[in-house]
Design an enzyme around this catalytic site. Structure first.
Site, PDB file in Angstrom:
ATOM      1  N   SER A 164     -29.584  61.565  36.793  1.00  0.00           N
ATOM      2  CA  SER A 164     -29.012  61.265  35.591  1.00  0.00           C
ATOM      3  C   SER A 164     -27.572  61.999  35.632  1.00  0.00           C
ATOM      4  O   SER A 164     -26.864  61.230  34.813  1.00  0.00           O
ATOM      5  CB  SER A 164     -29.826  61.798  34.624  1.00  0.00           C
ATOM      6  OG  SER A 164     -31.280  61.435  34.934  1.00  0.00           O
ATOM      7  N   ARG A 190     -29.560  47.562  29.806  1.00  0.00           N
ATOM      8  CA  ARG A 190     -30.161  48.831  29.177  1.00  0.00           C
ATOM      9  C   ARG A 190     -29.354  49.839  29.337  1.00  0.00           C
ATOM     10  O   ARG A 190     -28.691  50.259  28.387  1.00  0.00           O
ATOM     11  CB  ARG A 190     -31.540  48.859  29.816  1.00  0.00           C
ATOM     12  CG  ARG A 190     -32.557  49.824  28.830  1.00  0.00           C
ATOM     13  CD  ARG A 190     -32.355  51.344  29.025  1.00  0.00           C
ATOM     14  NE  ARG A 190     -32.633  51.587  30.605  1.00  0.00           N
ATOM     15  CZ  ARG A 190     -32.248  52.780  31.098  1.00  0.00           C
ATOM     16  NH1 ARG A 190     -31.545  53.728  30.294  1.00  0.00           N
ATOM     17  NH2 ARG A 190     -32.355  52.992  32.403  1.00  0.00           N
ATOM     18  N   ASP A 191     -29.167  50.282  30.713  1.00  0.00           N
ATOM     19  CA  ASP A 191     -28.237  51.539  30.862  1.00  0.00           C
ATOM     20  C   ASP A 191     -26.762  51.284  30.703  1.00  0.00           C
ATOM     21  O   ASP A 191     -26.317  52.230  30.112  1.00  0.00           O
ATOM     22  CB  ASP A 191     -28.640  52.093  32.323  1.00  0.00           C
ATOM     23  CG  ASP A 191     -28.228  53.656  32.423  1.00  0.00           C
ATOM     24  OD1 ASP A 191     -28.401  54.035  31.367  1.00  0.00           O
ATOM     25  OD2 ASP A 191     -28.453  54.177  33.450  1.00  0.00           O
ATOM     26  N   HIS A 243     -25.065  52.412  27.046  1.00  0.00           N
ATOM     27  CA  HIS A 243     -24.370  53.461  26.631  1.00  0.00           C
ATOM     28  C   HIS A 243     -22.932  53.427  26.798  1.00  0.00           C
ATOM     29  O   HIS A 243     -22.370  54.117  25.923  1.00  0.00           O
ATOM     30  CB  HIS A 243     -25.154  54.634  27.700  1.00  0.00           C
ATOM     31  CG  HIS A 243     -26.392  54.874  27.583  1.00  0.00           C
ATOM     32  ND1 HIS A 243     -26.935  55.780  26.646  1.00  0.00           N
ATOM     33  CD2 HIS A 243     -27.408  54.801  28.417  1.00  0.00           C
ATOM     34  CE1 HIS A 243     -28.214  55.844  26.849  1.00  0.00           C
ATOM     35  NE2 HIS A 243     -28.473  55.365  28.030  1.00  0.00           N
ATOM     36  N   HIS A 246     -26.257  57.674  39.805  1.00  0.00           N
ATOM     37  CA  HIS A 246     -24.871  57.610  39.007  1.00  0.00           C
ATOM     38  C   HIS A 246     -23.774  57.926  39.992  1.00  0.00           C
ATOM     39  O   HIS A 246     -24.105  58.396  40.933  1.00  0.00           O
ATOM     40  CB  HIS A 246     -25.133  58.334  37.648  1.00  0.00           C
ATOM     41  CG  HIS A 246     -25.970  57.706  36.792  1.00  0.00           C
ATOM     42  ND1 HIS A 246     -25.462  56.927  35.467  1.00  0.00           N
ATOM     43  CD2 HIS A 246     -27.287  57.660  36.598  1.00  0.00           C
ATOM     44  CE1 HIS A 246     -26.254  56.614  34.859  1.00  0.00           C
ATOM     45  NE2 HIS A 246     -27.676  56.960  35.442  1.00  0.00           N
ATOM     46  N   HIS A 249     -32.447  55.666  41.475  1.00  0.00           N
ATOM     47  CA  HIS A 249     -31.562  55.321  40.233  1.00  0.00           C
ATOM     48  C   HIS A 249     -30.434  56.117  40.422  1.00  0.00           C
ATOM     49  O   HIS A 249     -30.589  57.293  39.981  1.00  0.00           O
ATOM     50  CB  HIS A 249     -32.357  55.348  38.949  1.00  0.00           C
ATOM     51  CG  HIS A 249     -31.242  55.084  37.771  1.00  0.00           C
ATOM     52  ND1 HIS A 249     -31.485  53.874  37.183  1.00  0.00           N
ATOM     53  CD2 HIS A 249     -30.429  55.682  36.990  1.00  0.00           C
ATOM     54  CE1 HIS A 249     -30.547  53.877  36.069  1.00  0.00           C
ATOM     55  NE2 HIS A 249     -29.945  54.766  36.109  1.00  0.00           N
TER      56      HIS A 249
END
Lengths: 337, 337
Positions: free
Chosen positions: A166, A12-13, A16, A196, A194
């Site tokens: 994010s 899913r991620d 991108h 990054h 989550h």
């Protein structure tokens, strides 16, 4: 040994990074490999979630229905996860996902906009699905605000709640403060982190989150994701194990899944390039990068200045118009020296 | 704000990733860019240091003399560093490096073999050069052993002393314990930390080192180095600054230098691939990778098992023969299941 539950949004991620062009064969093969490794939750979908495929954010190669049925069929032990942003997806999308056998459904909202998730969390509660609520761009809110919004999401029916870094802005002490505040506020409700990797801290931040009591930690194979990418899953798992957390995942099968992901899902693994570092430092969504660079060059403006100015203005996704304003203002300033 | 001194071995440790093939134009251009950013020390040389160019570990494209004169000429503000492993390099190499204007000379020895550095540290002390001693594969020694050997190196004349996480095995608490012990043992002598990114922890480990009192921290542009690479310099610097340490480096010029390095020094930036993760977990020098993979396949042995077994046997560089033994033993074991 304390337990953590690994949630894997590679399919899913990661979308991108390839403009949502993963095909059914790739989805199936990665899902099978993740399942073989014993990854508890395998999330799939358009990068922006259910219902998001569009000209504006990119049309996926495969529609939601086909993505979900493909991954559902591939999974034996792993549960299937989906993601939805209210506005892009609707209650009808949620019901279709449940009909496809989605086990874990995440609603994503901006850090301080939990109220936007109320209706959908209610739909999920009534449907008996496992509902998560994740607060995005969470560096823009204080620990106290996040704790308040997390508690609110639990009140709306979320069975797990947490934060996404994010913009890849956090350092470990930032994560510790926020997860601690949320855990204190929501008691026994599982807390999600989550990360990054814009500042090279995704794994360290995830360990800090687990140490502070987060129970659900996200990671993607090879960090597959836009820009600097997500937390690298096959690094995260053994590091969590060494740090005293049991994941239940088989290391060799996990490494095999990551090797498969590198071969079959991505042109190259994510690199922490200079503009990703700047967007992480500035606290700006890295999805802005393309537009920032594109608009800065002809105006003779340094795109790094644009990112830092967008950070000062607390720009968030959907506010791409701000880029135009900032570039215009910076280009109008007299040159120094 | 506390200060840290950034030491940049891009043009030395990075050489391992390109089999020591950096040419003079690349050396000059990166050195100029690093100088423009205000990086305090720019290290240059064959990956294994002065005098190491050979058939056995690889012949460099450019000889030591030409490398040193090229970089010396390119640097205005930055000091020039060199590295030497006793046995590969000699006292004559040290004297030549000093004649070429090397400002900082590092002697590298295995974690518990400081005595091998005694003679060369003496030569440097007599020559009035700034001598560093770095203990390699430092995860193989306890904090107490490292502290003892660091103090011994200072006794031999080292003006800075520290540790390399050569296998990329450490997590932040491991670094904190070791740097704390060394700082306690050597008092005001500056302490060095040099990280590798096999477990995604190079930046976090470096911040832990600085927090524990390390004054000299190493980083390479884009992490340029073998396998998973070194600590990514242009991430490290702003993260240290955000963590309360002044580096004196210009961020934009540093990012420019890293962009130049990506374009001109490396085919692709380092990736943390599965075998790098395994070598980091096993605590084995990642330079073994090629031989391990090459010997395992025909024997029907999983190279990951070989790495973990080498780790149990505490294999170190120079003991490549052990790989043959381990592969033979593992292939002779009856298959299970």
């Amino acid at each position: 040994m304390k337990k953590v539950v690994i949630h894997d949004p590679t399919l899913r991620d990661g979308q991108h990074a390839v403009r949502h062009q993963l095909g059914t064969a790739a989805l199936r093969r990665y899902a099978q490999a993740a399942d073989a490794a014993g990854i508890p939750v395998v999330e799939v979908g358009h990068g922006n979630g259910l219902g998001a495929s569009s000209l504006q954010v990119g049309q996926a190669a495969v529609g939601d229905d086909e993505m979900l049925s493909t991954v559902r069929e591939a999974l034996r032990r792993s549960r299937m996860g989906v993601f939805m942003l209210p506005g892009w997806g609707t209650s009808a999308d949620l019901r279709r996902a449940i009909a496809h056998g989605a086990d874990v459904i995440r609603i994503g909202v901006h850090a301080t906009e939990t109220s936007l998730a109320e209706r959908h969390l209610g739909v999920l509660r009534d449907a008996g699905a496992e509902a998560h609520c994740v607060l995005m761009m969470s560096h823009m809110a204080s620990p106290e605000e996040l704790a308040e919004h997390a508690a609110r999401a639990v009140g709306y029916g979320a069975q797990a709640v947490g934060i996404m870094d994010s913009a890849g802005h956090f350092l470990p002490p930032d994560v510790t403060a926020r997860i601690t505040a949320i855990v204190t506020a929501v008691g026994t409700t599982p807390v999600i982190f989550h990360g990054h990797n814009n500042l090279g801290m995704a794994v360290a931040n995830s360990v800090a989150a687990a140490d502070a009591g987060a129970l659900i930690i996200d990671g993607c194979a090879r960090g597959f994701g836009a820009g600097a990418g997500n937390t690298q899953l096959e690094v995260l798992v053994p590091v969590l194990e060494r740090s005293g957390f049991a994941t239940g995942i088989d290391l060799y099968a996990l490494l095999d899944a990551a090797d498969l992901a590198e071969r079959e899902l991505m042109p190259t693994p994510p690199v922490t390039a200079s503009m990703s570092i700047v967007s992480g430092l500035a606290g700006v969504f890295s999805g802005f990068k393309h537009r920032v660079v594109e608009l800065s060059a002809p105006a003779g403006v340094d795109p790094r200045d644009v990112f830092f100015e967008l950070g000062r203005r607390q720009a968030i996704a959907g506010q791409e118009d701000l880029i135009v304003d900032v570039v215009a203002e910076l280009s109008a300033r007299p040159a120094i020296g």
